[in-house]
Motif scaffolding. Structure first.
Motif, PDB file in Angstrom:
ATOM      1  N   PHE A 181       0.817  -1.207   0.000  1.00 19.66           N
ATOM      2  CA  PHE A 181       0.000   0.000   0.000  1.00 19.66           C
ATOM      3  C   PHE A 181       0.854   1.262   0.000  1.00 19.66           C
ATOM      4  CE2 PHE A 181      -2.944  -3.182   1.347  1.00 19.66           C
ATOM      5  CZ  PHE A 181      -4.205  -2.740   0.949  1.00 19.66           C
ATOM      6  N   ARG A 182       0.410   2.252  -0.767  1.00 17.55           N
ATOM      7  CA  ARG A 182       1.040   3.555  -0.704  1.00 17.55           C
ATOM      8  C   ARG A 182       0.601   4.225   0.597  1.00 17.55           C
ATOM      9  NH1 ARG A 182      -0.878   9.019   0.302  1.00 17.55           N
ATOM     10  NH2 ARG A 182       0.959  10.304  -0.140  1.00 17.55           N
ATOM     11  N   THR A 183       1.534   4.898   1.257  1.00 19.96           N
ATOM     12  CA  THR A 183       1.198   5.587   2.496  1.00 19.96           C
ATOM     13  C   THR A 183       2.031   6.851   2.647  1.00 19.96           C
ATOM     14  OG1 THR A 183       0.994   5.315   4.896  1.00 19.96           O
ATOM     15  CG2 THR A 183       2.898   4.311   3.855  1.00 19.96           C
ATOM     16  N   GLN A 184       1.586   7.728   3.533  1.00 21.54           N
ATOM     17  CA  GLN A 184       2.404   8.866   3.921  1.00 21.54           C
ATOM     18  C   GLN A 184       3.508   8.347   4.834  1.00 21.54           C
ATOM     19  OE1 GLN A 184       0.211  12.702   4.852  1.00 21.54           O
ATOM     20  NE2 GLN A 184      -1.417  11.250   5.278  1.00 21.54           N
ATOM     21  N   ALA A 185       4.519   9.158   5.056  1.00 19.28           N
ATOM     22  CA  ALA A 185       5.583   8.771   5.974  1.00 19.28           C
ATOM     23  C   ALA A 185       5.040   8.747   7.394  1.00 19.28           C
ATOM     24  CB  ALA A 185       6.745   9.751   5.869  1.00 19.28           C
ATOM     25  N   GLY A 186       5.484   7.792   8.181  1.00 17.53           N
ATOM     26  CA  GLY A 186       5.053   7.734   9.573  1.00 17.53           C
ATOM     27  C   GLY A 186       5.190   6.335  10.152  1.00 17.53           C
ATOM     28  N   LYS A 187       5.742   6.237  11.354  1.00 12.97           N
ATOM     29  CA  LYS A 187       5.962   4.952  12.005  1.00 12.97           C
ATOM     30  C   LYS A 187       4.652   4.228  12.311  1.00 12.97           C
ATOM     31  CE  LYS A 187      10.468   5.227  12.218  1.00 12.97           C
ATOM     32  NZ  LYS A 187      11.326   4.299  11.442  1.00 12.97           N
ATOM     33  N   VAL A 188       3.625   4.988  12.722  1.00 18.44           N
ATOM     34  CA  VAL A 188       2.336   4.375  13.043  1.00 18.44           C
ATOM     35  C   VAL A 188       1.752   3.709  11.806  1.00 18.44           C
ATOM     36  CG1 VAL A 188      -0.040   4.795  13.756  1.00 18.44           C
ATOM     37  CG2 VAL A 188       1.826   5.906  14.976  1.00 18.44           C
ATOM     38  N   LEU A 189       1.838   4.393  10.670  1.00 16.98           N
ATOM     39  CA  LEU A 189       1.279   3.850   9.432  1.00 16.98           C
ATOM     40  C   LEU A 189       2.039   2.604   8.992  1.00 16.98           C
ATOM     41  CD1 LEU A 189       0.620   7.198   7.521  1.00 16.98           C
ATOM     42  CD2 LEU A 189      -1.015   5.778   8.769  1.00 16.98           C
TER      43      LEU A 189
END
Length: 340
Positions: A181-189
């Motif tokens: 999946f494409r996602t924004q940057a972020g450890k939670v994601l």
């Protein structure tokens, strides 16, 4: 000697006056010092288009301020990164070169990791719980948590809940296994997709359509409105109404500048912000619903709803994410949001 001292003093005063003018801060505690011909200038910078909910709400704020102050305050709105972009607007606000910005909550994680609350998966049960959180004590605690950085949170402006889309059917947690999946940057994601047995790739928003079209990634997460306006239905055939995370904005001002506003203007400022916030939230919900209707009626995507029991299966999968980020985001904040 006296002459050179006077010249030096004059130079210093000139620099100070230029600095103050560059910061655009109030030059007087007395509102009477300003007139419609020579108003106090407030600069509101944001990165979205003028016709977005954020763009329309910032303009509404400008209109309300002019109305409530009899034209003594003029709010200049700079949309579409005309003045500052994502990367430099926070520094510009801290320096006083701009007075209001409205970045995505995730942009504030570097100042306070607790703002990752918007990324915590399957945390908010519904729209009402989101508003209760931000307008309640926990939300206010986050809004004032940046004061030592000379930043003051004013309000949460909505974008909306995220849903999943993919090139393959999505109905249950097992369907996510092996997909990217494409996602924004972020450890939670990253942790969210790991819990789902999926891969995550950080890809710029503007490059997402091409990545989906070329099969670089199998799916993505976004609001209905973003999916609709970016035409992802052309390259994604399946949508799961998960409402698993949020994309929202935090309206910020320069704390020192705000505290030095003439009392009359500060009262008008607070009233205008409250009215603009109510307007933005209503508009954002309306726009997202409109986009949902567009996508459902297009017939190009198979839309799957989650029952309460099916949603609970996803929630249980996210327990490791809650445990991992309990300390970083804050157990009090996470538990408080889950109970709303």
């Amino acid at each position: 000697m006296k002459k050179s001292w006077k010249i030096a003093l004059a130079s210093c005063l000139s620099v100070l006056m230029l600095t103050a003018a560059g910061c655009g801060g109030p030059k007087s505690q007395d509102a009477a010092a300003y007139t419609p011909e020579k108003p106090l200038i407030i600069k509101f910078s944001h990165v979205t288009t003028p016709d977005s909910p954020k763009g329309k709400a910032s303009q509404k704020f400008a209109e309300l301020m002019a109305e409530k102050t009899g034209g003594k305050v003029k709010v200049e709105v700079y949309p579409s990164s005309q003045l500052y972009g994502d990367k430099d607007e926070l520094e510009a606000l801290q320096a006083g070169n701009v007075h209001i910005i409205a970045p995505s909550a995730t942009k504030l994680v570097g100042f306070n990791p607790a703002f990752q609350i918007v990324d915590m998966p399957f945390l908010f049960k519904n729209h009402e719980s989101v508003l209760k959180f931000w307008d309640g004590e926990l939300g206010k605690k986050l809004m004032t948590s940046l004061e030592d950085k000379n930043l003051l949170g004013l309000a949460m402006w909505e974008n909306g809940f995220k849903v999943f889309t993919a090139s393959k059917p999505l109905e249950k947690p097992e369907d996510f296994h092996g997909l990217k999946f494409r996602t924004q940057a972020g450890k939670v994601l990253e942790a969210q997709f790991k819990a789902l047995g999926s891969g995550a790739a950080t890809i710029p928003f503007g490059e997402t359509y091409t990545a989906l079209q070329q099969g670089t990634v199998d799916g993505q997460e976004n609001t209905w409105n973003n999916i609709d306006t970016q035409k992802y239905e052309e390259v994604q055939k399946h949508l799961l109404v998960s409402n698993h995370g949020r994309i929202d904005y935090i309206v910020l001002t320069n704390k020192k500048w705000y505290s030095e506003l003439p009392e009359e203007f500060r009262k008008a400022f607070d009233e205008s912000m409250a009215e603009a916030t109510a307007y933005e939230r209503e508009l954002a919900v309306e726009l997202d619903k409109q986009s949902e209707n567009n996508l459902r009626s297009s017939g190009k995507m198979k839309v799957v709803e989650l029952s309460d029991a099916e949603r609970e299966a996803f929630v249980k999968l996210m327990e490791p994410v809650y445990s991992e980020f309990a300390e970083t985001v804050g157990k009090e904040i996470i538990d408080g949001a889950r109970q709303l």
